[in-house]
Design an enzyme around this catalytic site. Structure first.
Site, PDB file in Angstrom:
ATOM      1  N   GLU A 100      -4.393  -0.486  -3.707  1.00  0.00           N
ATOM      2  CA  GLU A 100      -3.863   0.878  -3.585  1.00  0.00           C
ATOM      3  C   GLU A 100      -2.342   0.832  -3.426  1.00  0.00           C
ATOM      4  O   GLU A 100      -1.771   1.579  -2.632  1.00  0.00           O
ATOM      5  CB  GLU A 100      -4.504   1.607  -2.396  1.00  0.00           C
ATOM      6  CG  GLU A 100      -6.019   1.563  -2.420  1.00  0.00           C
ATOM      7  CD  GLU A 100      -6.668   2.328  -1.268  1.00  0.00           C
ATOM      8  OE1 GLU A 100      -7.488   3.211  -1.540  1.00  0.00           O
ATOM      9  OE2 GLU A 100      -6.327   2.054  -0.094  1.00  0.00           O
ATOM     10  N   CYS A 102      -9.869  10.524   3.139  1.00  0.00           N
ATOM     11  CA  CYS A 102      -8.508  10.815   3.598  1.00  0.00           C
ATOM     12  C   CYS A 102      -7.862  11.947   2.814  1.00  0.00           C
ATOM     13  O   CYS A 102      -7.104  12.744   3.370  1.00  0.00           O
ATOM     14  CB  CYS A 102      -7.645   9.557   3.508  1.00  0.00           C
ATOM     15  SG  CYS A 102      -7.728   8.721   1.921  1.00  0.00           S
ATOM     16  N   CYS A 103      -8.124  12.013   1.507  1.00  0.00           N
ATOM     17  CA  CYS A 103      -7.376  12.959   0.667  1.00  0.00           C
ATOM     18  C   CYS A 103      -7.729  14.430   0.918  1.00  0.00           C
ATOM     19  O   CYS A 103      -6.813  15.254   1.056  1.00  0.00           O
ATOM     20  CB  CYS A 103      -7.547  12.622  -0.812  1.00  0.00           C
ATOM     21  SG  CYS A 103      -6.890  10.988  -1.261  1.00  0.00           S
ATOM     22  N   HIS A 153       0.847  -1.201   0.000  1.00  0.00           N
ATOM     23  CA  HIS A 153       0.000   0.000   0.000  1.00  0.00           C
ATOM     24  C   HIS A 153       0.881   1.249   0.000  1.00  0.00           C
ATOM     25  O   HIS A 153       1.715   1.440   0.887  1.00  0.00           O
ATOM     26  CB  HIS A 153      -0.880  -0.056   1.253  1.00  0.00           C
ATOM     27  CG  HIS A 153      -1.928   0.993   1.325  1.00  0.00           C
ATOM     28  ND1 HIS A 153      -1.702   2.227   1.877  1.00  0.00           N
ATOM     29  CD2 HIS A 153      -3.216   0.988   0.914  1.00  0.00           C
ATOM     30  CE1 HIS A 153      -2.819   2.944   1.819  1.00  0.00           C
ATOM     31  NE2 HIS A 153      -3.756   2.212   1.241  1.00  0.00           N
TER      32      HIS A 153
END
Lengths: 651, 651
Positions: free
Chosen positions: A315, A407-408, A263
């Site tokens: 990811e 999260c971003c 990840h």
């Protein structure tokens, strides 16, 4: 044993920004203090204003609507609403709070202060008496704390809490959240160190945070706790999960790992945390391991945009040279993590390569992650979207106002709010300018002597940068200017006199006695250029990309003549490229025109029933067309059209 | 209202194989009856023997170890073990039972009979009194039946139960399982039709099964129930799930959908079921929709191997021309589903293109799914594996003895057990030979007249096929021989006299009065050839693939000289290709030698810190090497090495 009441005041020390390296001898360079550098305009000034005026207030509404605040309210005993969202919902609040801490350190503002204070009070109320704080476990699984380190993100959320607390302590001198964070850190120390409990977080993040908490508190046990989690990793404590232990970077001890894998955000947060530990301890095995990982990443796992992560499924990094442009994951958070890691590597080593990659990442993989008008963020940042594309699967690549896994967006906010700290550093000899932007600098150099200068530039659109020295000590000191890896014919002129530039050296260093009024003129010519991929990158074989200065370009459907299809477009690499400033809505960006070719519609001869294959060797007819490329960072701001960075060579 | 006791005996009709199309006028061609065709040797004879001796007995052990039988035992009230495995565990038992039904129809065998009978008794015992049968819900969620059609696979498992039951009724004349299946089908009819309950399966499969149950029982209501589920699909009843409604093919009504999209196995099982409904009802809207979907698939979503599915994440079709060789999913089950669909399309239309794709899929995407020695299966079938590859993520591409999600292994078994049924058909005019293999045929043509012939061939290694007529009626009838799309210079000779062959026509048809002793010699020259991809397939731009006859070839690391790396290997397309029979362990396969080139180690000049990009236009040195390619179907039988189908053109 609880350290809740031992809040250390930082008033004795000047306030810092992120990565406030201690007096450790292992940092080659040191970041500037809070307020020593300000971005005064230009592209990044515009993005910082957007952050303050649009993104940060907007996030408060999204955090309310998505249930993040309600989860904390439930943990605080207000109401009995069930927990909503993924287990790491608290971390979104903390990242946003961290952004507010840095933002309020740059400039006060009543609206933002109130948002921050309300959230800090809520977080403090939600904390259990023993210091524990995680609304998912408090509300949904009160009996199961620390039972699923691999997937349940308690330590990850704790890390973000600590980073937010550090930002408010440094940015605003407000230690209420630091008090909460230290109580939780002390609780975690008791759970793991105090009980000899094996464990390491499924998602690294707390390592960086604990090192910052050590720097802020001067309590070495926080640094040791960070080291404990790093030491515990790599022994398969987290189990195989769905994707194998390498997904968590848990299959090889940290000091033995020479590749980036698994990840991408996990890998890079870990690398950044390990670099932080190296900065404070100077343990050379740690530096050797992360330097090897950095070489592995840049040799074979890096997108041209600085994007990282080739797989949607996990990811994750792909195999070496597995870098598909269409299925690029290139998570915005991974670009941010890369900025954080590269900055720490730069502080540790002083090597220009880390500032080079930081620049490439900022202007491309990161900047593409937020819409020009702030109306949305992207999660996934591909280098190609076909004309016939499938929305649901690619939804991460379309800018959205918020995400179920959010999260971003707040990660973008905390980097923008503190971005000025990534431009410039000092060391015992002088000042290093790593990134070029309109900025005002007034900082101490060795022995408390003070320098001040203003940086004027239209970077990244033009490559000329002027530094006006406004204040300087009477002693000699060195001004270091980074010559980016892409710049061929850079020149530096001081008060009209040329200075020798070695393009391979990374920095051009000018040591002299500087005086107020001195003028430094750096010129980084920015002809548009073509870049080719390593022949092992199968997915973009036979293609070139257009670049100009630090910017990677892309062809977007909307800019091409109506009859031109992005999917059939080629480029004649022998024809000249031409830069051309464009109008709104692209903020005066520079476009690049090239000579394109495309196969006329219906020119692919079908052999038998399979339209996608034919006997080799048949020729294709081609038509000449003009091709327009815009900076990759600006794509997707005028609808949802097709785009590609890598353009097939045809002539 | 329960129809449990109304078991229809099929004794009055001759026993059938799969897809026993009724007397419907909408089938252009009809499959042969059970026993009318036998594979007598060669590659497929070998695979059928492996299936009988190794795969089918081995599967019984895996189903025991994984808990599939225990789940049914728990449902039957024996013991109180918790449910194990994914919700669709029963379907693995049913697919294996279906394989046993066909296998025992070809040849009796005490060991397999006992395995089948024990399992049938267990399944019958597990059935609830109301006809319901699904061990997951019976054991783990007894109160929640039919509550999650999108993800819980009750109708999918029911479909596989019905197919297994039909196989045992047709293959062995054993109707015990058919009795169970009809009771469950009647239960399902009451739940949905009887209560006007909207619903469609999250995973299509029951559509094909219900049409077969209609054919077996002659009860039209089963056909109508299949139609009900097809009509209900496309109205977003299944919700968006994680990947959007198109994942389930539920975003557009079936008759309006002109593309294949979403989860590949779901899409193809649905298409096969819809084709079955068309075969029985003749509804032209259904045929038009699936013909359009087939064109979309073959024009832009088909791997050269016949593999389908470009995404790991959602096991789904990608965008048009998104066909990465490394991240190809190409699930073995999707290849099997494609064989099933193409066979039904061939029966419906008589068009050679469907037999062509069936051949391509059988010999490549399907055959690669099982190890030569039967020791393992592959789930994922990529067209490229790099030298440095990452095991955990690609674990589906490595052959394993069994899988946690074990859909592929028993699917391989049921296709192998019934494979002879996919070779040959009849119509009112004569016999059509679609696939070439050593076989013996003795079947009825129009009006009960009987023909018999033997087919002798070393196909796919050699392209000469001899048919010896052994029995023929005194009337004229037509023998049709498929000329594969890849065959350029095919010839047909009857008793020494050439027959005219039109390579574009699909079939060469010889109408005459045939006599015992007549000899038909078909020659399909098989020079090795190079194939190029459509220029829109970005992922393999600038590459060619080697093919020979129906076989796609690949370069596998183990066959190249020691100094040659698969990742750096290129091919000179102007140099000749040479076929070369190889020794064990590859079963006398034909390899192809070509002139390769590779860049000497270290020849990529690094520019700056990023090893994977450089300014365009620099030349690379190349060395000449010999390159060896083997059939893709045989890769991965000699260790875990690197492989690639598409080879970069360099010279």
């Amino acid at each position: 044993m609880t350290a809740g009441s031992q809040v250390v005041s930082s008033e004795a020390r000047p306030a810092s920004g992120p990565v406030a390296v201690s007096r450790s001898p292992h940092a080659s360079l040191r970041p500037l203090r809070l307020g020593e550098v300000q971005i005064t305009g230009g592209l990044w000034g515009d993005r910082q204003r957007l952050n303050r005026e649009v993104l940060l207030p907007g996030a408060a509404r999204h955090l309310e609507a998505a249930g993040n605040f309600d989860n904390l309210r439930a943990a605080a005993g207000h109401g009995s609403a069930p927990f909503r969202g993924p287990v790491f919902m608290d971390s979104d609040v903390y990242k946003w709070l961290e952004a507010l801490g840095w933002e309020l350190g740059r400039d006060d503002g009543e609206g933002l202060v109130r948002l921050a204070d309300d959230a800090i009070s809520l977080v403090a109320e939600a904390q259990d008496r023993d210091g524990y704080l995680n609304s998912y476990y408090q509300v949904a699984q009160p009996a199961a704390r620390w039972s699923n380190l691999a997937h349940d993100h308690e330590l990850y959320c704790a890390g973000h809490l600590i980073q937010a607390a550090v930002a408010h302590a440094r940015g605003r001198g407000d230690e209420r959240l630091l008090h909460v964070a230290r109580r939780f850190a002390d609780h975690i120390e008791r759970v793991f160190i105090g009980s000899d409990r094996p464990g390491t977080p499924g998602h690294p993040e707390i390592e960086m945070a604990l090192v910052e908490l050590f720097r802020e508190s001067e309590e070495r046990r926080y640094l040791e706790l960070a080291g404990y989690f790093v030491d515990q990793r790599g022994h398969r404590l987290l189990g195989p999960g769905h994707f194998g232990a390498s997904y968590f970077q848990d299959e090889i001890p940290v000091r033995e790992a020479t590749t980036v894998r698994g990840h991408a955000v996990r890998a890079l947060y870990l690398a950044a945390g390990v670099t932080d530990i190296y900065l404070e301890t100077g343990e050379t095995d740690l530096l050797a391991a992360i330097e090897a990982q950095w070489r592995d990443m840049t040799a074979a796992k890096l997108y041209l945009t600085g994007g990282l992560g080739a797989h949607h499924q996990d990811e994750a990094f792909g195999d070496p040279f597995e870098l598909p442009p269409d299925r690029c994951y290139g998570e915005t958070c991974a670009a941010i993590a890369s900025v954080m890691w590269n900055w720490r590597m730069l502080l540790a080593t002083g090597k220009a390569r880390y500032a080079d990659l930081l620049e490439r990442t900022l202007y491309n993989g990161f900047l593409a992650g937020v819409a020009l008008d702030g109306s949305g963020f992207s999660y996934v940042n591909p280098l190609q979207v076909r004309e016939q594309h499938h929305d649901p699967v690619e939804r991460g690549a379309r800018r959205q106002a918020w995400y179920d896994v959010a999260c971003c967006p707040p990660n973008v906010m905390r980097l923008l709010a503190s971005l000025q700290h990534y431009l410039i550093s000092t060391d015992g000899e002088g000042v290093q300018v790593h990134q070029y932007a309109p900025a005002r600098v007034a900082c101490g150099v060795a022995d408390g002597r003070r320098v001040a200068f203003e940086m004027l530039t239209e970077y990244p659109w033009q490559g000329s940068v002027t530094l006006q020295i406004e204040e300087a000590p009477s002693e000699r000191w060195t001004l270091s200017l980074r010559i980016p890896e892409w710049a061929g014919d850079a020149s530096v002129v001081v008060n009209g006199e040329p200075v020798q530039v070695d393009p391979g050296a990374g920095y051009t260093r000018v040591a002299r006695v500087w005086r107020a009024g001195d003028l430094v003129e750096l010129d980084l010519p920015m002809p548009a250029r073509l870049t080719e991929p390593h022949p092992r990158i199968d997915a973009v074989r036979g293609c070139v990309a257009i670049e100009r200065g630090p910017l990677v370009y892309c062809t977007e459907k909307i800019d091409q003549p109506a009859q031109v299809g992005i999917d059939d477009l080629g480029i004649d690499p022998s024809a000249p490229l031409r830069a051309d400033r464009v109008q709104q809505p692209l903020h005066g960006a520079i476009a690049v025109k090239a000579e394109g070719v495309q196969a006329p519609a219906g020119s692919w001869p079908r052999s038998g029933p399979y339209g996608d294959y034919r006997p080799a060797g048949a020729a294709s007819e081609l038509e000449r067309v003009e091709l327009t490329a815009i900076p990759y960072a600006l794509w997707g701001n005028r609808g949802d059209g097709a785009m590609r960075v890598w353009i097939p060579i045809r002539s």
